[in-house]
Design an enzyme around this catalytic site. Structure first.
Site, PDB file in Angstrom:
ATOM      1  N   LYS A  45       1.094  -1.747  -0.236  1.00  0.00           N
ATOM      2  CA  LYS A  45       0.190  -0.045  -0.197  1.00  0.00           C
ATOM      3  C   LYS A  45       0.695   1.076  -0.113  1.00  0.00           C
ATOM      4  O   LYS A  45       1.893   0.965   0.542  1.00  0.00           O
ATOM      5  CB  LYS A  45      -0.910   0.580   1.240  1.00  0.00           C
ATOM      6  CG  LYS A  45      -0.312   0.439   3.134  1.00  0.00           C
ATOM      7  CD  LYS A  45      -1.312   0.187   3.407  1.00  0.00           C
ATOM      8  CE  LYS A  45      -0.758  -0.005   4.931  1.00  0.00           C
ATOM      9  NZ  LYS A  45       0.206   1.281   5.389  1.00  0.00           N
ATOM     10  N   PHE A  63      -2.817   4.100  13.547  1.00  0.00           N
ATOM     11  CA  PHE A  63      -2.548   4.664  11.777  1.00  0.00           C
ATOM     12  C   PHE A  63      -2.722   3.758  10.790  1.00  0.00           C
ATOM     13  O   PHE A  63      -4.256   4.251  11.569  1.00  0.00           O
ATOM     14  CB  PHE A  63      -0.829   5.366  11.845  1.00  0.00           C
ATOM     15  CG  PHE A  63      -0.770   7.266  12.323  1.00  0.00           C
ATOM     16  CD1 PHE A  63      -1.013   7.845  12.236  1.00  0.00           C
ATOM     17  CD2 PHE A  63      -0.230   6.609  13.761  1.00  0.00           C
ATOM     18  CE1 PHE A  63      -1.015   9.229  12.556  1.00  0.00           C
ATOM     19  CE2 PHE A  63       0.523   7.527  13.746  1.00  0.00           C
ATOM     20  CZ  PHE A  63      -0.559   9.538  14.149  1.00  0.00           C
ATOM     21  N   CYS A  64      -2.378   3.684  10.530  1.00  0.00           N
ATOM     22  CA  CYS A  64      -2.747   2.705   9.863  1.00  0.00           C
ATOM     23  C   CYS A  64      -3.786   1.625  10.069  1.00  0.00           C
ATOM     24  O   CYS A  64      -4.583   0.878   9.427  1.00  0.00           O
ATOM     25  CB  CYS A  64      -1.323   1.703   8.668  1.00  0.00           C
ATOM     26  SG  CYS A  64      -0.972   3.278   7.924  1.00  0.00           S
ATOM     27  N   VAL A  65      -3.394   0.488  11.174  1.00  0.00           N
ATOM     28  CA  VAL A  65      -4.652  -0.049  11.787  1.00  0.00           C
ATOM     29  C   VAL A  65      -5.988   0.883  11.798  1.00  0.00           C
ATOM     30  O   VAL A  65      -6.824  -0.423  11.150  1.00  0.00           O
ATOM     31  CB  VAL A  65      -3.848  -1.026  13.220  1.00  0.00           C
ATOM     32  CG1 VAL A  65      -4.886  -1.593  14.067  1.00  0.00           C
ATOM     33  CG2 VAL A  65      -2.934  -1.519  12.758  1.00  0.00           C
ATOM     34  N   THR A 115      -7.820   1.051   8.200  1.00  0.00           N
ATOM     35  CA  THR A 115      -7.874  -0.427   7.649  1.00  0.00           C
ATOM     36  C   THR A 115      -9.204  -0.912   8.717  1.00  0.00           C
ATOM     37  O   THR A 115     -10.222  -1.281   7.821  1.00  0.00           O
ATOM     38  CB  THR A 115      -6.394  -0.504   7.391  1.00  0.00           C
ATOM     39  OG1 THR A 115      -5.844  -0.396   7.064  1.00  0.00           O
ATOM     40  CG2 THR A 115      -7.206  -2.273   7.389  1.00  0.00           C
TER      41      THR A 115
END
Length: 181
Positions: A85, A117-119, A122
Site C-alpha cells: 500500500k 494510524f494504518c490499523v 484499515t
C-alpha cells in the site's frame, strides 16, 4: 463466516523505532503477533500481509529498502497473499477488498502497526465495507505521538484512546489468548 488474519506494516522500520527506544505501549506485540500467526496458521486460517511502500525517497518504508522488509515475527509464508500500500488503509488502491470477497472472507483478525494510524484506517474501512473485525489489542504496535498543541502524548494514552474509539463502533476488542481458545 470465513476468517482471515490481516497483518499490517510489521516491517523492519517499525523494529528500528523500537530498537531506537521510541516509547511503545506494547513492547511485546511482535512476540504476540508471532504467537497469533502460529496459532491461526495451525488452525488453517489464511494469513494476508499488507506492507507499506512509501514513495518518498528518504522513507525507510520504501519497497526494496531494508526498512520495508517484514519483521521476523511476520514473514509471509509461501502462498500467503502480500499487498503493498501507498496510503494509510490496507484497502486503498491495493485490491485487498476484491481478494477477500473472492476468497469468501467475511471476518478479519487485524494485527500489526501502527494502532493509531494504518490499523485505525484499515479497521474503519473494513467495518464500512461490511467485514466483521476482531482486534487483538496485544498484537498491535502503539507508539507515542506529538500533541497538536505541543509536547507529546504518551504511548499508553494514544493506545487507550485508539482502542476505545475502535472498540466503540468498528471492531470487537480481544486478545491473542482469547483468539487461541
Amino acid at each position: 463466516m470465513s476468517r482471515a488474519v490481516l497483518v499490517i506494516d510489521m516491517q523492519e522500520g517499525m523494529a528500528d523505532r523500537i530498537r531506537a527506544g521510541r516509547p511503545t505501549a506494547t513492547p511485546d506485540a511482535p512476540g504476540r503477533i508471532a504467537a497469533l500467526l502460529s496459532t491461526l496458521r495451525a488452525s488453517g486460517f489464511p494469513v494476508i500481509h499488507v506492507l507499506h511502500d512509501d514513495p518518498h525517497p528518504d522513507s525507510p518504508f520504501r519497497k526494496g529498502e531494508p526498512g520495508a522488509e517484514p519483521m521476523p515475527c511476520a514473514v509471509p509464508r509461501a502462498g500467503e497473499a502480500v499487498f503493498w500500500k501507498h496510503g494509510s488503509s490496507a484497502f486503498h488502491g491495493t485490491g485487498l477488498d476484491a481478494h477477500l470477497r473472492a476468497e469468501g472472507i467475511t471476518e478479519l483478525v487485524v494485527a500489526g502497526a501502527v494502532a493509531a494510524f494504518c490499523v485505525t484506517s484499515t479497521v474503519r474501512q473494513a467495518s464500512d465495507l461490511g467485514y466483521r473485525v476482531l482486534l487483538p489489542q496485544d498484537a498491535l504496535l502503539g507508539f507515542d505521538l506529538p500533541a497538536h498543541d505541543g509536547g507529546r502524548l504518551d504511548a499508553g494514552t494514544v493506545f487507550r484512546v485508539t482502542l476505545s474509539l475502535l472498540g466503540a463502533d468498528f471492531a470487537t476488542l480481544t486478545t491473542v489468548a482469547e483468539l487461541a481458545a
